[in-house]
Enzyme design. Structure first.
Site, PDB file in Angstrom:
ATOM      1  N   ASP A 144      17.377  10.864 -25.949  1.00 32.76           N
ATOM      2  CA  ASP A 144      17.726  11.666 -25.129  1.00 32.76           C
ATOM      3  C   ASP A 144      17.313  11.722 -23.466  1.00 32.76           C
ATOM      4  O   ASP A 144      16.161  10.970 -23.219  1.00 32.76           O
ATOM      5  CB  ASP A 144      17.236  13.380 -25.033  1.00 32.76           C
ATOM      6  CG  ASP A 144      18.599  13.151 -26.856  1.00 32.76           C
ATOM      7  OD1 ASP A 144      19.625  12.657 -26.993  1.00 32.76           O
ATOM      8  OD2 ASP A 144      17.683  14.542 -27.348  1.00 32.76           O
ATOM      9  N   ASP A 178      25.738  12.821 -27.643  1.00 28.71           N
ATOM     10  CA  ASP A 178      25.676  14.203 -27.226  1.00 28.71           C
ATOM     11  C   ASP A 178      26.672  14.928 -26.611  1.00 28.71           C
ATOM     12  O   ASP A 178      27.708  16.008 -26.727  1.00 28.71           O
ATOM     13  CB  ASP A 178      25.026  15.090 -26.784  1.00 28.71           C
ATOM     14  CG  ASP A 178      23.025  14.961 -28.035  1.00 28.71           C
ATOM     15  OD1 ASP A 178      23.653  14.522 -29.115  1.00 28.71           O
ATOM     16  OD2 ASP A 178      22.219  14.799 -27.574  1.00 28.71           O
TER      17      ASP A 178
END
Length: 199
Positions: A144, A178
């Protein structure tokens, strides 16, 4: 939208997702941060579990999660094929499913392969196709990097429960996959009638 166009959308999203993740892994040390704007930062973290860093406890928790994701992707893939080939569904639904499928598959790639192709990112930049990888098959960590701390400070003391506490809005750190999943779900929620209307 045709199945070919849906696959092209999925491929482009997967390519962008993996290029950004590999770039971050091979250029950033875990926890390293670059401020683009005051409200937008590139912050490299690795996520061991599901959304928002949730983990499944136990020795086989990560393996179970990865296998569950694989089954879910198979189901979503069938849903996409069925919506295009048999049900002639709206483009809203097809785009939404394509986004969700691309996002889920993007994070699966991390979970399945990253543990065996990268070495550790702590204290050093990771090496792609490393001689001593940090994990095993199905035990990779999801990369991420996008962080949007729009506001940071102490909440007013008169607020119940959180009053006077330090707070950051928006505190999630996420990746392209995401974003694709969230956008796909958003389309299903906000354009529900159009998404489930048959052409």
């Amino acid at each position: 939208m045709s199945l070919r166009k849906a696959y092209l959308l999925i491929f482009i999203l997967l390519l962008v997702d993996q290029v950004t993740k590999i770039y971050i892994k091979t250029n950033f040390i875990l926890g390293e941060e670059v401020e683009v704007f005051k409200w937008f930062k590139i912050l490299f973290i690795e996520n061991d579990g599901m959304a928002w860093g949730t983990v499944i406890p136990g020795v086989y928790g990560k393996l179970f999660l990865t296998l569950f994701r694989l089954v879910a992707v198979g189901g979503i893939g069938y849903w996409l094929w069925d919506s295009i080939e048999r049900k002639n569904s709206s483009n809203y639904l097809i785009v939404a499913i394509s986004l969700i499928l691309a996002g889920a598959f993007g994070n699966i790639i991390d979970s399945v392969f990253y543990g065996i192709i990268f070495d550790d990112s702590q204290q050093e930049v990771a090496t792609l196709f490393a001689d001593q990888p940090y994990g095993t098959w199905f035990h990779g960590k999801v990369v991420d990097m996008f962080y949007f701390p729009f506001w940071h400070g102490n909440l007013p003391s008169w607020l119940p429960v959180w009053g006077g506490k330090e707070f950051t809005f928006f505190n999630a750190i996420f990746n392209i996959a995401d974003m694709a999943i969230s956008t796909g779900v958003g389309i299903l929620i906000f354009f529900n009638k159009k998404a489930f209307h048959h052409e």
